[in-house]
Scaffold this active site. Structure first.
Site, mmCIF file in Angstrom:
data_model
loop_
_atom_site.group_PDB
_atom_site.id
_atom_site.type_symbol
_atom_site.label_atom_id
_atom_site.label_comp_id
_atom_site.label_asym_id
_atom_site.label_seq_id
_atom_site.Cartn_x
_atom_site.Cartn_y
_atom_site.Cartn_z
ATOM 1 N N ASP A 90 -1.096 -1.700 2.940
ATOM 2 C CA ASP A 90 -2.166 -0.838 2.431
ATOM 3 C C ASP A 90 -1.714 -0.121 1.155
ATOM 4 O O ASP A 90 -0.508 0.016 0.903
ATOM 5 C CB ASP A 90 -2.528 0.233 3.471
ATOM 6 C CG ASP A 90 -3.128 -0.375 4.726
ATOM 7 O OD1 ASP A 90 -3.617 -1.517 4.657
ATOM 8 O OD2 ASP A 90 -3.085 0.310 5.771
ATOM 9 N N LEU A 91 -2.698 0.397 0.450
ATOM 10 C CA LEU A 91 -2.438 1.133 -0.796
ATOM 11 C C LEU A 91 -1.335 2.187 -0.612
ATOM 12 O O LEU A 91 -0.421 2.303 -1.416
ATOM 13 C CB LEU A 91 -3.755 1.810 -1.239
ATOM 14 C CG LEU A 91 -3.715 2.622 -2.518
ATOM 15 C CD1 LEU A 91 -3.595 1.721 -3.735
ATOM 16 C CD2 LEU A 91 -4.965 3.498 -2.648
#
Ligand code: URA
Length: 234
Positions: free
Chosen positions: A101-102
């Site tokens: 994820d980011l």
């Protein structure tokens, strides 16, 4: 192989650029200036240089990257820096193996070996991924049991059994989780299923390969021979 193929594969430059570089006399084979991009070369025994730098031929390359937060696991993104922005090797076909994820940090492999990516990501192979996380509140024995039994995270099938270990307790708990799947937001959804919130997430291992903790977020290095062997590559 053809000289232009070698240069384009290793350097990620276009054939027309290569033509121009050859015309300028900046490409040599065994010290002799090349005249044609079609020239056949054997990079294992000949020394091919571009602008005086020797081009090492490697069939595949394998990098261990310590992904920082606020960075997208993609090749391009309109809003954020991508993991590939950190990789100075512009060789054709390099991609991250899977996604984080980011805001997730940690171990991400970058390679052009498609078969390795497939083997590490295939659900049938049950490759272990180890994450360390900071969780808001106390992580309980019930949570450990729930993870062991497989929590329901909103998909048709529950998550496969996972090993949850509490490393330290407090208002924020430090935990380690070992999973053998790679579903979207998997760790966050597993904690959400037991009413907990992930404050920080970092992948520390995948397929027996551990993140080199001397790599700062945003840094990467080539895998050592023993690490490649661990992944069944050598
Ligand atoms: N699980 C998540 O929730 N996020 C990741 O980035 C990886 C695993």
């Amino acid at each position: 192989m053809r000289l232009d193929k070698l240069l384009s594969d290793m350097q990620g430059i276009t054939r027309s650029e290569i033509k121009r570089l050859i015309k300028q006399g900046t490409v040599t084979v065994d010290g002799v200036k090349c005249a044609s991009p079609k020239q056949q070369v054997d990079p294992k025994i000949q020394s091919v240089c571009l602008l005086g730098e020797e081009i090492q031929y490697q069939k595949f390359v394998y990098y261990m990257f310590n992904k920082p937060g606020n960075c997208v696991t993609a090749r391009q993104d309109a809003l954020h820096k991508t993991v590939m922005d950190y990789i100075t090797d512009k060789r054709k076909g390099l991609s991250p193996v899977g996604r984080l994820d980011l805001d997730t940090e940690g171990l991400l492999l970058i390679t052009d070996d498609g078969m390795l990516s497939h083997n590490l990501l295939s659900p049938a192979k049950h490759v272990e991924k180890v994450y360390e996380a900071k969780i808001l509140g106390q992580v309980t024995d019930e949570d450990v049991k729930a993870f062991k039994n497989g929590v329901h995270i909103g998909d048709d099938l529950p998550a496969k059994p996972a090993k949850l270990t509490v490393l330290s307790e407090g208002d924020v708990s430090n935990v380690r989780v070992v999973i053998t799947e790679g579903r979207y937001h998997q760790i966050k959804r597993m904690f959400s299923a037991v009413g907990k919130q992930v404050l920080f997430l970092k992948r520390v291992a995948m397929g027996g390969l551990w993140l080199d903790e001397t790599l700062l977020p945003g840094e990467y290095r080539a895998l050592r021979e023993d690490e490649k062997e661990l992944l069944g590559r050598n």
